[in-house]
Structure formats: C-alpha cells, structure tokens
Design a protein around this motif. Structure first.
Motif, PDB file in Angstrom:
ATOM      1  N   PRO A  86       0.844  -1.194   0.000  1.00 24.25           N
ATOM      2  CA  PRO A  86       0.000   0.000   0.000  1.00 24.25           C
ATOM      3  C   PRO A  86       0.878   1.242   0.000  1.00 24.25           C
ATOM      4  O   PRO A  86       1.850   1.312   0.756  1.00 24.25           O
ATOM      5  CB  PRO A  86      -0.807  -0.131   1.292  1.00 24.25           C
ATOM      6  CG  PRO A  86       0.044  -0.979   2.181  1.00 24.25           C
ATOM      7  CD  PRO A  86       0.822  -1.896   1.279  1.00 24.25           C
ATOM      8  N   PHE A  89      -3.687   6.362   0.375  1.00 24.19           N
ATOM      9  CA  PHE A  89      -5.116   6.097   0.544  1.00 24.19           C
ATOM     10  C   PHE A  89      -5.859   7.390   0.789  1.00 24.19           C
ATOM     11  O   PHE A  89      -5.273   8.401   1.170  1.00 24.19           O
ATOM     12  CB  PHE A  89      -5.379   5.091   1.678  1.00 24.19           C
ATOM     13  CG  PHE A  89      -4.988   5.580   3.045  1.00 24.19           C
ATOM     14  CD1 PHE A  89      -5.941   6.120   3.894  1.00 24.19           C
ATOM     15  CD2 PHE A  89      -3.680   5.494   3.487  1.00 24.19           C
ATOM     16  CE1 PHE A  89      -5.590   6.567   5.161  1.00 24.19           C
ATOM     17  CE2 PHE A  89      -3.312   5.935   4.744  1.00 24.19           C
ATOM     18  CZ  PHE A  89      -4.269   6.471   5.579  1.00 24.19           C
ATOM     19  N   TRP A  93     -10.632   5.082  -1.097  1.00 25.15           N
ATOM     20  CA  TRP A  93      -9.742   4.336  -1.981  1.00 25.15           C
ATOM     21  C   TRP A  93      -8.405   4.045  -1.317  1.00 25.15           C
ATOM     22  O   TRP A  93      -8.039   4.677  -0.333  1.00 25.15           O
ATOM     23  CB  TRP A  93      -9.507   5.079  -3.294  1.00 25.15           C
ATOM     24  CG  TRP A  93      -8.971   6.474  -3.106  1.00 25.15           C
ATOM     25  CD1 TRP A  93      -9.721   7.620  -3.015  1.00 25.15           C
ATOM     26  CD2 TRP A  93      -7.609   6.869  -2.938  1.00 25.15           C
ATOM     27  NE1 TRP A  93      -8.885   8.706  -2.801  1.00 25.15           N
ATOM     28  CE2 TRP A  93      -7.590   8.274  -2.762  1.00 25.15           C
ATOM     29  CE3 TRP A  93      -6.396   6.191  -2.926  1.00 25.15           C
ATOM     30  CZ2 TRP A  93      -6.411   8.991  -2.571  1.00 25.15           C
ATOM     31  CZ3 TRP A  93      -5.208   6.905  -2.729  1.00 25.15           C
ATOM     32  CH2 TRP A  93      -5.239   8.295  -2.569  1.00 25.15           C
ATOM     33  N   MET A  94      -7.691   3.083  -1.897  1.00 26.90           N
ATOM     34  CA  MET A  94      -6.324   2.773  -1.483  1.00 26.90           C
ATOM     35  C   MET A  94      -5.525   2.405  -2.722  1.00 26.90           C
ATOM     36  O   MET A  94      -6.040   1.762  -3.635  1.00 26.90           O
ATOM     37  CB  MET A  94      -6.290   1.664  -0.441  1.00 26.90           C
ATOM     38  CG  MET A  94      -7.095   0.458  -0.755  1.00 26.90           C
ATOM     39  SD  MET A  94      -7.297  -0.580   0.711  1.00 26.90           S
ATOM     40  CE  MET A  94      -8.856  -1.364   0.291  1.00 26.90           C
ATOM     41  N   ARG A 115      -5.459   1.076  -8.047  1.00 25.09           N
ATOM     42  CA  ARG A 115      -6.339   1.780  -7.117  1.00 25.09           C
ATOM     43  C   ARG A 115      -7.549   0.893  -6.850  1.00 25.09           C
ATOM     44  O   ARG A 115      -8.239   0.464  -7.777  1.00 25.09           O
ATOM     45  CB  ARG A 115      -6.794   3.124  -7.654  1.00 25.09           C
ATOM     46  CG  ARG A 115      -7.841   3.764  -6.717  1.00 25.09           C
ATOM     47  CD  ARG A 115      -7.974   5.222  -6.878  1.00 25.09           C
ATOM     48  NE  ARG A 115      -6.774   5.899  -6.367  1.00 25.09           N
ATOM     49  CZ  ARG A 115      -6.612   7.207  -6.401  1.00 25.09           C
ATOM     50  NH1 ARG A 115      -7.547   7.975  -6.910  1.00 25.09           N
ATOM     51  NH2 ARG A 115      -5.501   7.755  -5.936  1.00 25.09           N
ATOM     52  N   LEU A 137      -4.116   0.875   6.978  1.00 29.07           N
ATOM     53  CA  LEU A 137      -3.392   1.711   6.016  1.00 29.07           C
ATOM     54  C   LEU A 137      -2.524   2.748   6.715  1.00 29.07           C
ATOM     55  O   LEU A 137      -1.381   2.984   6.310  1.00 29.07           O
ATOM     56  CB  LEU A 137      -4.376   2.357   5.047  1.00 29.07           C
ATOM     57  CG  LEU A 137      -5.061   1.350   4.111  1.00 29.07           C
ATOM     58  CD1 LEU A 137      -6.295   1.960   3.477  1.00 29.07           C
ATOM     59  CD2 LEU A 137      -4.089   0.854   3.050  1.00 29.07           C
TER      60      LEU A 137
END
Length: 145
Positions: A86, A89, A93-94, A115, A137
């Motif tokens: 990751p 974010f 979304w991330m 995404r 995240l």
C-alpha cells in the motif's frame, strides 16, 4: 509462505500452472491480474482483517484503476513472488504498488499501480473505508515527510 519484506512490501509465492499459460507455456496476460488480486487479499488477511466480515457489513472492494507494464513473461512451472505494497489512501480508496518477480533471481516480470475503491455491496456506490482498514493503512503506508 507469504511474508513481509523489510521495505514493507508483502510477498506471496505463486507457482505457474498449465491453466495459467497459453499453448507455448507462457503466462496469459490476464492471469497476472489474478495473481495481484490474491496478493492484495492475502496482505489484508495477514494483517488480521477478514474480508468476509466486510461482506456481511455491505462492504466490497473493486479495482477502479490499474496501470500495468509487462517486462518479461512468466512460464510454466516458474515460482513467482507477487508483492502488494500500500502506498497511499483516501476516504474511499487505497493505492497499491504491485510487482511480479521470478523467485529464483527476483527478475521483474510485471509491475502495476492499482487503485482499489471501497463500495457498498448492494448499490456499488462509493463508501468510506471501514475503520479497521483505515487503521491498517495508517500503519502500513510509508510517508515521505
């Protein structure tokens, strides 16, 4: 066995089977998407977040955008390492940086920027990332400050 690397990327080993290849034994381009999906899913699972519980809460995740580059083909019986890292974010979304490497020499075969959006399962409309995913995240995205 999947593991975290020192740079924060998650790696999932995957073997190339005959079902993944064309008649020449080369991995079909769309199979890389399957490999990357598995790596993202296993990254979440390795962090203790169950996706099945999200489904019960009307939460789903969909790939919204992907930029992919194929460098070298994977072949039948290759052992691969598929990463999921990751990198950013937002509310819904991330973003992930993903790579497919040949395990024995770590040669880069394919890489993608992905995404993933959080959506309501029943309507498909965007929804805020759940708190457990936001916390995950926050703890895993490397900041460049």
């Amino acid at each position: 066995m999947a593991e975290r690397q020192s740079n924060g990327a998650f790696e999932l080993p995957i073997r190339v089977y005959i079902e993944d290849t064309d008649a020449g034994g080369i991995v079909f381009h769309a199979k890389y998407l399957h490999y990357m999906e598995r790596a993202r899913t296993e990254w979440v699972r390795s962090c203790g977040v169950g996706l099945r519980a999200g489904l019960a809460d009307n939460i789903s995740y969909v790939v919204q955008r992907m930029n992919i580059h194929y460098s070298v083909p994977a072949r039948l019986d290759d052992q691969l390492l598929v990463t999921a890292e990751p990198v950013a974010f937002g509310r819904v979304w991330m973003d992930f940086k993903q790579r497919v490497l040949r395990a024995d020499d770590r040669a880069l075969l394919c890489e993608a920027d992905v995404r993933v959006a959080c959506v309501a399962l029943d309507s498909g409309r965007p929804r805020r990332l759940p708190e457990n995913m936001q916390a995950l995240l926050v703890n895993n995205v490397q900041t460049t400050e």
